[in-house]
Design a protein around this motif. Structure first.
Motif, short mmCIF file in Angstrom:
data_model
loop_
_atom_site.label_atom_id
_atom_site.label_comp_id
_atom_site.label_asym_id
_atom_site.label_seq_id
_atom_site.Cartn_x
_atom_site.Cartn_y
_atom_site.Cartn_z
N ILE A 110 56.65 -17.46 34.52
CA ILE A 110 55.88 -18.18 34.42
C ILE A 110 55.75 -18.47 32.86
O ILE A 110 55.42 -17.84 31.73
CB ILE A 110 54.22 -17.55 34.16
CG1 ILE A 110 53.64 -16.65 35.60
CG2 ILE A 110 52.80 -18.26 34.03
CD1 ILE A 110 54.45 -15.16 35.05
N GLY A 111 55.86 -20.00 32.94
CA GLY A 111 56.75 -20.29 31.05
C GLY A 111 54.98 -21.26 30.08
O GLY A 111 54.25 -21.29 31.09
N SER A 123 54.75 -18.68 42.68
CA SER A 123 54.70 -19.59 41.96
C SER A 123 53.71 -19.74 41.25
O SER A 123 52.65 -19.30 41.98
CB SER A 123 54.97 -20.48 43.18
OG SER A 123 54.10 -20.93 43.73
N PHE A 124 53.44 -20.56 40.27
CA PHE A 124 52.26 -20.49 39.59
C PHE A 124 51.89 -22.23 39.45
O PHE A 124 53.01 -22.85 39.51
CB PHE A 124 52.04 -19.84 38.04
CG PHE A 124 51.71 -18.80 38.56
CD1 PHE A 124 50.53 -18.27 37.94
CD2 PHE A 124 53.15 -17.13 39.07
CE1 PHE A 124 50.23 -16.87 38.08
CE2 PHE A 124 52.47 -16.52 39.14
CZ PHE A 124 51.47 -15.60 38.80
N GLU A 125 50.55 -22.18 39.23
CA GLU A 125 50.64 -23.61 38.69
C GLU A 125 50.73 -24.19 37.56
O GLU A 125 50.91 -23.14 36.58
CB GLU A 125 48.77 -24.03 39.24
CG GLU A 125 48.39 -23.88 40.64
CD GLU A 125 47.48 -23.88 41.26
OE1 GLU A 125 45.66 -23.73 40.63
OE2 GLU A 125 46.80 -23.57 42.75
N ASP A 126 49.64 -25.17 37.33
CA ASP A 126 50.27 -25.93 35.72
C ASP A 126 49.48 -24.41 34.70
O ASP A 126 48.11 -24.51 34.84
CB ASP A 126 50.50 -26.85 35.28
CG ASP A 126 51.55 -27.65 35.57
OD1 ASP A 126 52.37 -26.95 35.88
OD2 ASP A 126 50.85 -29.36 35.97
N ALA A 155 46.81 -19.43 33.88
CA ALA A 155 47.68 -19.99 35.42
C ALA A 155 47.57 -19.21 36.35
O ALA A 155 46.58 -18.10 36.33
CB ALA A 155 48.81 -19.93 34.28
N ARG A 156 48.04 -19.61 37.50
CA ARG A 156 46.63 -19.38 38.87
C ARG A 156 48.06 -19.55 39.98
O ARG A 156 48.62 -20.59 39.94
CB ARG A 156 45.68 -19.85 39.31
CG ARG A 156 45.10 -19.45 40.65
CD ARG A 156 43.83 -20.43 41.05
NE ARG A 156 44.25 -21.67 41.66
CZ ARG A 156 43.45 -22.71 41.55
NH1 ARG A 156 42.06 -22.48 41.84
NH2 ARG A 156 43.59 -24.11 41.73
N SER A 157 48.05 -18.49 40.44
CA SER A 157 48.95 -18.67 41.65
C SER A 157 47.89 -18.25 43.01
O SER A 157 47.46 -17.32 43.41
CB SER A 157 50.52 -17.41 41.56
OG SER A 157 50.58 -16.97 43.19
#
Length: 457
Positions: A112-113, A168-171, A160-162
């Motif tokens: 998660i960047g 995977s994570f949203e922006d 951020a949310r997955s």
């Protein structure tokens, strides 16, 4: 040059602290008989991640930091665990998921960047119970991003949310948009802990985030659509003459949101509290939850199913305030109040024996409290090992303090950026999940994951 000087100060983790109490200290709470008290059965610690153990001089985001750090954990009522941590080389947060048997679910940790080429520090993670599709539950992540956006101190609060179980994570979303070093919990003008933030999953799809900034404001924002969007942040301590630090969020069965925090820049500081019965209508004016003659610090809140608020914090005895910044001098205290009245009783000092320290994480199951904290052996030492105890909610009689397995066999443990973190999570059935960072100079850094549960005698 001003920015460089301030940033370098921020790189020294503020091991600040708690202090002596201004209220009458109640007698030490009784320890349950060791044979009668249910014991904790621990699984062997597992290594989540490993890295180098090198920390160069602070040069803001160009610093040469090569280690893993900042572990945090969440568990749901199905026994599934999410562990998050920071990889300083990648300047990113990583996530791994574990099933009830302790097996890793993801083939590779999820990265998660935040913003490119900036450090991500001290995350908080919260997860929802999975529906029929085990990969469809939502993971919520909050962290401090070392962005310099015009002020002397770097720090923004990112979320951020997955929606696929952490695969995977949203922006990310920037919740703070501040020039003032969001995520810093100041003890003095030159010492602070990073990670001064908290995250709460509340009822009806509400997500609540709280953080402090270097100059002292305490901000809160919330989402009413499960993290899709967030309201404009509210300042809770407007006009306060002491900086806020170390916020802790909890929710009562009535739906009331509680927010506790401690104060810096003075050896004489109290635990403060504010509440919201309707997030859209804001929070109450701050009140003193626990009054101290010294510096009380790093509160941790939980509310049980009966509406009793349990508050743990560190405090230095009033006769030992020579250096209120040093966590070695702290002693753990616990007090309770009704969630409606918030009239806290006298704080009980926990009999921790050879395990003094601070920065507690308090959690609960359906019938029990669990408490873990960072141990300090000497005023000049870094933290060494995690201490643990537990008590039934009906008696509040704490079991003898014990070390958390795997956290005391190295000379140093705990985060380098600051000690404000959520090290433990517990579900309704009493399944315990603990994550801990370790940094062993000249050897390696690693992230440990330890599971445990009460074993009936």
């Amino acid at each position: 040059m001003a920015r460089t000087a301030h940033a370098h100060a921020h790189a020294r983790p503020a091991i600040g602290l708690v202090a002596g109490l201004a209220f009458a200290i109640a007698p030490t709470p009784p320890l349950a008989d060791h044979e009668a008290q249910n014991r904790i059965v621990w699984q062997d610690p597992g290594e989540v991640a490993r890295g180098e153990a090198y920390r160069g001089p602070w040069r803001m985001n160009a610093s040469e930091f090569r280690y893993v750090d900042d572990a945090s954990v969440a568990i749901n009522d199905h026994g599934e665990v999410v562990v998050v941590w920071v990889d300083q080389v990648e300047q990113a947060i990583l996530l791994q998921r574990y099933d009830r048997d302790g097996q890793a679910v993801l083939d590779e940790p999820t990265r998660i960047g935040g913003e490119p080429d900036t450090f991500s520090w001290l995350p908080r993670v919260a997860i929802e119970p999975p529906p029929d599709d085990e990969d469809a539950f939502t993971v919520h992540l909050l962290w401090q991003e070392i962005l310099f956006t015009g002020g002397d101190h770097g720090g923004e609060i990112l979320y951020a949310r997955s929606r696929d179980g952490g695969r995977s994570f949203e922006d990310h979303q920037n919740l703070s948009n501040s020039r003032d070093g969001a995520g810093k919990g100041r003890i003095t003008a030159h010492r602070w802990d990073n990670g001064s933030l908290d995250l709460l999953l509340a009822a009806e799809g509400q997500v609540v985030a709280a953080w402090t900034e270097y100059q002292g404001p305490l901000r809160v924002t919330y989402s009413s659509d499960n993290g899709e969007s967030f309201a404009e942040p509210e300042t809770i301590n407007e006009g306060a003459y002491k900086p806020a630090r170390a916020p802790s969020l909890a929710q009562a069965p009535s739906g009331r949101i509680l927010l506790a925090w401690s104060e810096g820049d003075s050896p004489y500081a109290d635990i403060r509290i504010a509440t919201s019965d309707e997030l859209g209508e804001g929070f109450s004016a701050p009140a003193t939850a626990v009054e101290t003659p010294g510096h009380a610090d790093a509160p941790s809140l939980v509310v049980d199913d009966g509406g009793t608020v349990h508050l743990a914090f560190g405090a230095i005895p009033a006769n030992d305030l020579e250096d209120y910044r040093q966590p070695y001098h702290r002693r753990l205290h616990i007090t309770q109040a009704d969630a409606d009245t918030l009239e806290f009783g006298p704080a009980n000092e926990l009999d921790a024996g050879d395990w003094p320290g601070g920065f507690p994480t308090l959690a609960r199951s359906a019938d029990r409290l669990y408490l873990v904290w960072q141990r300090y052996q000497h005023p000049t030492d870094r933290p060494y090992g995690l201490a643990f105890t537990h008590a039934t909610l009906d008696t509040l009689a704490f079991a003898p303090v014990e070390p958390v397995p795997g956290t005391v066999d190295r000379p140093y443990s705990g985060g380098l950026q600051g000690q404000l973190k959520r090290r433990m999570a517990v579900n309704a059935a009493g399944e315990i999940a603990i994550a801990q960072s370790r940094f062993v100079p000249g050897s390696h850094s690693d992230i440990l994951f330890i599971r445990g549960q009460v074993q009936d005698r």
